[in-house]
Design a protein around this motif. Sequence first.
Motif, short mmCIF file in Angstrom:
data_model
loop_
_atom_site.label_atom_id
_atom_site.label_comp_id
_atom_site.label_asym_id
_atom_site.label_seq_id
_atom_site.Cartn_x
_atom_site.Cartn_y
_atom_site.Cartn_z
N ALA A 176 4.45 7.04 -11.10
CA ALA A 176 4.60 6.55 -12.47
C ALA A 176 3.82 5.25 -12.68
N LEU A 177 2.98 4.92 -11.72
CA LEU A 177 2.11 3.72 -11.75
C LEU A 177 2.89 2.42 -11.71
N GLU A 178 3.99 2.41 -10.98
CA GLU A 178 4.78 1.19 -10.81
C GLU A 178 4.56 0.67 -9.39
N MET A 179 4.15 -0.60 -9.29
CA MET A 179 3.91 -1.18 -7.98
C MET A 179 5.24 -1.29 -7.24
N LYS A 180 5.26 -0.79 -6.00
CA LYS A 180 6.50 -0.79 -5.22
C LYS A 180 6.47 -1.80 -4.08
N LYS A 181 5.30 -2.00 -3.48
CA LYS A 181 5.25 -2.88 -2.31
C LYS A 181 3.84 -3.43 -2.12
N VAL A 182 3.77 -4.68 -1.70
CA VAL A 182 2.50 -5.33 -1.36
C VAL A 182 2.68 -5.93 0.03
N THR A 183 1.77 -5.59 0.93
CA THR A 183 1.81 -6.14 2.28
C THR A 183 0.47 -6.82 2.54
N LEU A 184 0.54 -8.08 2.99
CA LEU A 184 -0.67 -8.86 3.26
C LEU A 184 -0.68 -9.30 4.71
N ASP A 185 -1.83 -9.17 5.34
CA ASP A 185 -2.04 -9.74 6.67
C ASP A 185 -2.06 -11.25 6.47
N LEU A 234 7.55 12.40 -10.09
CA LEU A 234 6.45 11.48 -9.77
C LEU A 234 6.94 10.05 -9.64
N ALA A 235 7.93 9.68 -10.42
CA ALA A 235 8.46 8.32 -10.34
C ALA A 235 9.04 8.04 -8.96
N GLY A 236 9.48 9.08 -8.26
CA GLY A 236 10.05 8.92 -6.93
C GLY A 236 9.05 9.07 -5.80
N LYS A 237 7.84 9.49 -6.11
CA LYS A 237 6.80 9.64 -5.09
C LYS A 237 5.93 8.39 -5.07
N THR A 238 5.38 8.10 -3.90
CA THR A 238 4.50 6.93 -3.79
C THR A 238 3.20 7.30 -3.09
N VAL A 239 2.18 6.52 -3.38
CA VAL A 239 0.92 6.59 -2.66
C VAL A 239 0.63 5.21 -2.11
N THR A 240 -0.12 5.16 -1.04
CA THR A 240 -0.46 3.91 -0.39
C THR A 240 -1.97 3.75 -0.35
N ALA A 241 -2.42 2.55 -0.61
CA ALA A 241 -3.85 2.24 -0.53
C ALA A 241 -4.02 0.95 0.26
N THR A 242 -5.10 0.90 1.02
CA THR A 242 -5.38 -0.29 1.82
C THR A 242 -6.79 -0.78 1.53
N ALA A 243 -7.02 -2.02 1.86
CA ALA A 243 -8.35 -2.61 1.75
C ALA A 243 -8.52 -3.59 2.91
N GLY A 244 -9.76 -3.83 3.26
CA GLY A 244 -10.04 -4.78 4.33
C GLY A 244 -9.52 -4.32 5.68
N GLY A 245 -9.61 -3.02 5.93
CA GLY A 245 -9.16 -2.50 7.22
C GLY A 245 -7.66 -2.67 7.43
N ALA A 257 -9.46 -4.30 -4.91
CA ALA A 257 -9.92 -3.03 -4.34
C ALA A 257 -8.74 -2.11 -4.01
N ALA A 258 -7.71 -2.67 -3.40
CA ALA A 258 -6.54 -1.86 -3.03
C ALA A 258 -5.80 -1.37 -4.28
N PHE A 259 -5.69 -2.22 -5.29
CA PHE A 259 -5.00 -1.83 -6.51
C PHE A 259 -5.74 -0.70 -7.20
N ASN A 260 -7.06 -0.81 -7.33
CA ASN A 260 -7.84 0.25 -7.97
C ASN A 260 -7.73 1.56 -7.20
N GLU A 261 -7.74 1.49 -5.89
CA GLU A 261 -7.59 2.69 -5.06
C GLU A 261 -6.21 3.29 -5.23
N ALA A 262 -5.18 2.46 -5.29
CA ALA A 262 -3.81 2.95 -5.47
C ALA A 262 -3.66 3.64 -6.83
N ILE A 263 -4.21 3.05 -7.86
CA ILE A 263 -4.15 3.66 -9.20
C ILE A 263 -4.86 5.01 -9.19
#
Length: 104
Positions: A45-54, A24-35, A70-76
């Motif tokens: 493992a609930l470790e933030m890996k990347k943040v991308t902002l428009d 699980l520590a090697g797997k990631t999920v992605t969440a978006t907000a605001g389209g 919103a994105a953080f809660n969805e990612a968790i």
Amino acid sequence: MKMQKALQQLGKMQARMEKVQEELAGKTVTATAGGGAVTLEISGALEMKKVTLDPETLEDREMLEDLLLAAFNEAIRKAQELSAQEMAKAAGDLKIPGLPGGLF
């Protein structure tokens, strides 16, 4: 004899779950907000890996804060769901008296 077999099963399950936690520590999920204005990537493992902002989100601090939240809660939520699915697979059909189904 039944108790010994149950303990063996628990030992195997524990080993499988430890392996799943490592995976699980090697797997990631992605969440978006605001389209897609905010995109977060978090590990299983609930470790933030990347943040991308428009870049446009940087102009409105309050909106950016709301989108990040919103994105953080969805990612968790997604990472916890991934973890629960993987742990359920590791547990297999093991039935332990007194423990509720869907423990993971």
